[in-house]
Design a protein around this motif. Structure first.
Motif, PDB file in Angstrom:
ATOM      1  N   UNK A 166     -11.488 -17.430  -6.055  1.00 27.79           N
ATOM      2  CA  UNK A 166     -10.154 -17.407  -6.666  1.00 27.79           C
ATOM      3  C   UNK A 166      -9.595 -15.994  -6.730  1.00 27.79           C
ATOM      4  N   UNK A 167     -10.433 -15.028  -7.055  1.00 22.78           N
ATOM      5  CA  UNK A 167      -9.974 -13.637  -7.104  1.00 22.78           C
ATOM      6  C   UNK A 167      -9.559 -13.177  -5.709  1.00 22.78           C
ATOM      7  N   UNK A 168     -10.351 -13.522  -4.696  1.00 21.14           N
ATOM      8  CA  UNK A 168     -10.014 -13.148  -3.326  1.00 21.14           C
ATOM      9  C   UNK A 168      -8.711 -13.831  -2.882  1.00 21.14           C
ATOM     10  N   UNK A 169      -8.535 -15.085  -3.237  1.00 20.84           N
ATOM     11  CA  UNK A 169      -7.324 -15.810  -2.863  1.00 20.84           C
ATOM     12  C   UNK A 169      -6.097 -15.220  -3.565  1.00 20.84           C
ATOM     13  N   UNK A 170      -6.219 -14.870  -4.823  1.00 15.64           N
ATOM     14  CA  UNK A 170      -5.106 -14.256  -5.550  1.00 15.64           C
ATOM     15  C   UNK A 170      -4.760 -12.887  -4.971  1.00 15.64           C
ATOM     16  N   UNK A 171      -5.766 -12.119  -4.595  1.00 16.56           N
ATOM     17  CA  UNK A 171      -5.509 -10.811  -3.994  1.00 16.56           C
ATOM     18  C   UNK A 171      -4.777 -10.969  -2.660  1.00 16.56           C
ATOM     19  N   UNK A 172      -5.205 -11.930  -1.846  1.00 18.54           N
ATOM     20  CA  UNK A 172      -4.545 -12.176  -0.564  1.00 18.54           C
ATOM     21  C   UNK A 172      -3.106 -12.643  -0.777  1.00 18.54           C
ATOM     22  N   UNK A 173      -2.889 -13.478  -1.761  1.00 16.15           N
ATOM     23  CA  UNK A 173      -1.542 -13.965  -2.047  1.00 16.15           C
ATOM     24  C   UNK A 173      -0.654 -12.824  -2.550  1.00 16.15           C
ATOM     25  N   UNK A 174      -1.198 -11.937  -3.360  1.00 19.28           N
ATOM     26  CA  UNK A 174      -0.435 -10.796  -3.852  1.00 19.28           C
ATOM     27  C   UNK A 174      -0.035  -9.875  -2.700  1.00 19.28           C
ATOM     28  N   UNK A 175      -0.945  -9.624  -1.783  1.00 19.48           N
ATOM     29  CA  UNK A 175      -0.631  -8.801  -0.616  1.00 19.48           C
ATOM     30  C   UNK A 175       0.472  -9.462   0.208  1.00 19.48           C
ATOM     31  N   UNK A 176       0.387 -10.766   0.392  1.00 16.19           N
ATOM     32  CA  UNK A 176       1.415 -11.490   1.133  1.00 16.19           C
ATOM     33  C   UNK A 176       2.774 -11.424   0.464  1.00 16.19           C
ATOM     34  N   UNK A 177       2.807 -11.575  -0.845  1.00 17.04           N
ATOM     35  CA  UNK A 177       4.075 -11.510  -1.587  1.00 17.04           C
ATOM     36  C   UNK A 177       4.671 -10.110  -1.497  1.00 17.04           C
TER      37      UNK A 177
END
Length: 51
Positions: free
Chosen positions: A14-25
């Motif tokens: 979940x932390x990795x997915x949130x970090x990837x989503x933040x980078x994308x945003x």
């Protein structure tokens, strides 16, 4: 090196997915604010190679 315990896999994922989503945003916001400048710089660079 021992494998990650099963109880820690979900939070790490979940932390990795949130970090990837933040980078994308952040990338999308940067593109939305500076998209025309990025496009013009790319076009100028491409045209300079043609001449």
């Amino acid at each position: 090196m021992q494998p990650i315990a099963p109880s820690l896999r979900l939070p790490v994922f979940l932390i990795a997915a949130l970090a990837a989503m933040l980078i994308g945003v952040l990338a999308f916001v940067g593109w939305a604010q500076h998209g025309s400048s990025i496009f013009l710089a790319t076009a100028e660079g491409t045209l300079s190679w043609c001449m």
